[in-house]
Design a protein around this motif. Sequence first.
Motif, PDB file in Angstrom:
ATOM      1  N   PHE A  12      45.595  39.998  41.719  1.00  0.00           N
ATOM      2  CA  PHE A  12      45.078  39.811  43.071  1.00  0.00           C
ATOM      3  C   PHE A  12      44.527  41.128  43.628  1.00  0.00           C
ATOM      4  O   PHE A  12      43.451  41.156  44.232  1.00  0.00           O
ATOM      5  CB  PHE A  12      46.190  39.269  43.976  1.00  0.00           C
ATOM      6  CG  PHE A  12      45.736  39.030  45.383  1.00  0.00           C
ATOM      7  CD1 PHE A  12      44.920  37.960  45.687  1.00  0.00           C
ATOM      8  CD2 PHE A  12      46.118  39.897  46.402  1.00  0.00           C
ATOM      9  CE1 PHE A  12      44.498  37.737  46.988  1.00  0.00           C
ATOM     10  CE2 PHE A  12      45.700  39.686  47.700  1.00  0.00           C
ATOM     11  CZ  PHE A  12      44.878  38.604  47.995  1.00  0.00           C
ATOM     12  N   THR A  13      45.242  42.230  43.394  1.00  0.00           N
ATOM     13  CA  THR A  13      44.788  43.547  43.850  1.00  0.00           C
ATOM     14  C   THR A  13      43.480  43.933  43.178  1.00  0.00           C
ATOM     15  O   THR A  13      42.570  44.464  43.823  1.00  0.00           O
ATOM     16  CB  THR A  13      45.871  44.609  43.562  1.00  0.00           C
ATOM     17  OG1 THR A  13      47.098  44.199  44.156  1.00  0.00           O
ATOM     18  CG2 THR A  13      45.468  45.960  44.099  1.00  0.00           C
ATOM     19  N   THR A  14      43.351  43.649  41.892  1.00  0.00           N
ATOM     20  CA  THR A  14      42.122  43.943  41.162  1.00  0.00           C
ATOM     21  C   THR A  14      40.951  43.152  41.732  1.00  0.00           C
ATOM     22  O   THR A  14      39.846  43.683  41.912  1.00  0.00           O
ATOM     23  CB  THR A  14      42.297  43.629  39.670  1.00  0.00           C
ATOM     24  OG1 THR A  14      43.413  44.363  39.162  1.00  0.00           O
ATOM     25  CG2 THR A  14      41.052  43.974  38.878  1.00  0.00           C
ATOM     26  N   ILE A  17      39.973  44.657  45.167  1.00  0.00           N
ATOM     27  CA  ILE A  17      39.269  45.939  45.007  1.00  0.00           C
ATOM     28  C   ILE A  17      37.850  45.702  44.494  1.00  0.00           C
ATOM     29  O   ILE A  17      36.896  46.334  44.970  1.00  0.00           O
ATOM     30  CB  ILE A  17      40.061  46.885  44.085  1.00  0.00           C
ATOM     31  CG1 ILE A  17      41.331  47.362  44.797  1.00  0.00           C
ATOM     32  CG2 ILE A  17      39.217  48.066  43.641  1.00  0.00           C
ATOM     33  CD1 ILE A  17      42.278  48.141  43.938  1.00  0.00           C
ATOM     34  N   ALA A  18      37.672  44.780  43.541  1.00  0.00           N
ATOM     35  CA  ALA A  18      36.334  44.470  43.030  1.00  0.00           C
ATOM     36  C   ALA A  18      35.464  43.868  44.128  1.00  0.00           C
ATOM     37  O   ALA A  18      34.270  44.214  44.249  1.00  0.00           O
ATOM     38  CB  ALA A  18      36.433  43.514  41.843  1.00  0.00           C
ATOM     39  N   TRP A  19      36.028  42.991  44.954  1.00  0.00           N
ATOM     40  CA  TRP A  19      35.278  42.388  46.056  1.00  0.00           C
ATOM     41  C   TRP A  19      34.863  43.452  47.074  1.00  0.00           C
ATOM     42  O   TRP A  19      33.711  43.453  47.531  1.00  0.00           O
ATOM     43  CB  TRP A  19      36.133  41.310  46.723  1.00  0.00           C
ATOM     44  CG  TRP A  19      35.450  40.659  47.883  1.00  0.00           C
ATOM     45  CD1 TRP A  19      34.453  39.734  47.835  1.00  0.00           C
ATOM     46  CD2 TRP A  19      35.723  40.912  49.245  1.00  0.00           C
ATOM     47  NE1 TRP A  19      34.086  39.393  49.103  1.00  0.00           N
ATOM     48  CE2 TRP A  19      34.855  40.102  50.000  1.00  0.00           C
ATOM     49  CE3 TRP A  19      36.615  41.728  49.917  1.00  0.00           C
ATOM     50  CZ2 TRP A  19      34.852  40.080  51.384  1.00  0.00           C
ATOM     51  CZ3 TRP A  19      36.610  41.714  51.300  1.00  0.00           C
ATOM     52  CH2 TRP A  19      35.738  40.913  52.019  1.00  0.00           C
ATOM     53  N   MET A  22      31.993  45.497  45.663  1.00  0.00           N
ATOM     54  CA  MET A  22      30.716  44.782  45.723  1.00  0.00           C
ATOM     55  C   MET A  22      30.178  44.746  47.155  1.00  0.00           C
ATOM     56  O   MET A  22      28.965  44.848  47.364  1.00  0.00           O
ATOM     57  CB  MET A  22      30.868  43.359  45.178  1.00  0.00           C
ATOM     58  CG  MET A  22      30.973  43.313  43.675  1.00  0.00           C
ATOM     59  SD  MET A  22      29.600  44.118  42.821  1.00  0.00           S
ATOM     60  CE  MET A  22      28.233  43.151  43.379  1.00  0.00           C
ATOM     61  N   MET A  23      31.039  44.640  48.144  1.00  0.00           N
ATOM     62  CA  MET A  23      30.592  44.667  49.538  1.00  0.00           C
ATOM     63  C   MET A  23      29.988  46.024  49.892  1.00  0.00           C
ATOM     64  O   MET A  23      28.960  46.096  50.568  1.00  0.00           O
ATOM     65  CB  MET A  23      31.765  44.345  50.479  1.00  0.00           C
ATOM     66  CG  MET A  23      32.297  42.935  50.334  1.00  0.00           C
ATOM     67  SD  MET A  23      31.078  41.680  50.766  1.00  0.00           S
ATOM     68  CE  MET A  23      31.022  41.897  52.514  1.00  0.00           C
ATOM     69  N   VAL A  24      30.607  47.088  49.428  1.00  0.00           N
ATOM     70  CA  VAL A  24      30.088  48.434  49.694  1.00  0.00           C
ATOM     71  C   VAL A  24      28.758  48.639  48.974  1.00  0.00           C
ATOM     72  O   VAL A  24      27.815  49.201  49.552  1.00  0.00           O
ATOM     73  CB  VAL A  24      31.127  49.510  49.284  1.00  0.00           C
ATOM     74  CG1 VAL A  24      30.514  50.893  49.279  1.00  0.00           C
ATOM     75  CG2 VAL A  24      32.323  49.461  50.211  1.00  0.00           C
ATOM     76  N   VAL A  25      28.657  48.182  47.730  1.00  0.00           N
ATOM     77  CA  VAL A  25      27.404  48.315  46.980  1.00  0.00           C
ATOM     78  C   VAL A  25      26.286  47.553  47.688  1.00  0.00           C
ATOM     79  O   VAL A  25      25.165  48.056  47.810  1.00  0.00           O
ATOM     80  CB  VAL A  25      27.564  47.824  45.520  1.00  0.00           C
ATOM     81  CG1 VAL A  25      26.225  47.636  44.835  1.00  0.00           C
ATOM     82  CG2 VAL A  25      28.424  48.801  44.746  1.00  0.00           C
ATOM     83  N   GLU A  26      26.577  46.365  48.186  1.00  0.00           N
ATOM     84  CA  GLU A  26      25.555  45.606  48.903  1.00  0.00           C
ATOM     85  C   GLU A  26      25.143  46.323  50.184  1.00  0.00           C
ATOM     86  O   GLU A  26      23.958  46.418  50.505  1.00  0.00           O
ATOM     87  CB  GLU A  26      26.036  44.202  49.249  1.00  0.00           C
ATOM     88  CG  GLU A  26      24.947  43.425  49.956  1.00  0.00           C
ATOM     89  CD  GLU A  26      25.386  42.057  50.429  1.00  0.00           C
ATOM     90  OE1 GLU A  26      24.573  41.413  51.102  1.00  0.00           O
ATOM     91  OE2 GLU A  26      26.520  41.633  50.149  1.00  0.00           O
ATOM     92  N   TRP A  27      26.090  46.850  50.925  1.00  0.00           N
ATOM     93  CA  TRP A  27      25.814  47.530  52.192  1.00  0.00           C
ATOM     94  C   TRP A  27      25.032  48.823  51.984  1.00  0.00           C
ATOM     95  O   TRP A  27      24.111  49.128  52.735  1.00  0.00           O
ATOM     96  CB  TRP A  27      27.140  47.806  52.908  1.00  0.00           C
ATOM     97  CG  TRP A  27      27.016  48.608  54.148  1.00  0.00           C
ATOM     98  CD1 TRP A  27      26.306  48.305  55.269  1.00  0.00           C
ATOM     99  CD2 TRP A  27      27.631  49.869  54.394  1.00  0.00           C
ATOM    100  NE1 TRP A  27      26.444  49.283  56.195  1.00  0.00           N
ATOM    101  CE2 TRP A  27      27.257  50.268  55.692  1.00  0.00           C
ATOM    102  CE3 TRP A  27      28.461  50.697  53.656  1.00  0.00           C
ATOM    103  CZ2 TRP A  27      27.695  51.451  56.247  1.00  0.00           C
ATOM    104  CZ3 TRP A  27      28.900  51.873  54.228  1.00  0.00           C
ATOM    105  CH2 TRP A  27      28.511  52.233  55.504  1.00  0.00           C
TER     106      TRP A  27
END
Length: 106
Positions: A12-14, A17-19, A22-27
């Motif tokens: 769940f932690t992994t 962290i991956a989500w 991906m949010m930071v990469v999109e932003w």
Amino acid sequence: MDITSTSFLSGFTTIVIAWLFMMVVEWVWLKPKKLEKWLRQQGFSGNSYRLFHGDMKEMSAMRKEATTKPINLSVSDSHHNIVPRILPFDHHIITKCGRFNCVLSC
């Protein structure tokens, strides 16, 4: 039972962290590039998006160069062209890309 809950928690932690990654990469990268592509399709021109510093290095270098040169205020001139001195980057972008341009900043 302890191994199952630990593996569930680590999985769940992994995923979280991956989500978040991906949010930071999109932003930081994908959204500005999509905006740049959309603006270019609309007919706007300008510099390409650069991660983190954008046009700040170029802006500061132009401002530094503009302030080292004296302003020519001779009486024979019908107008005083002070825009390159006060806003060197804006003047450069308008002369390079035209009146309709975009400057992307983070």
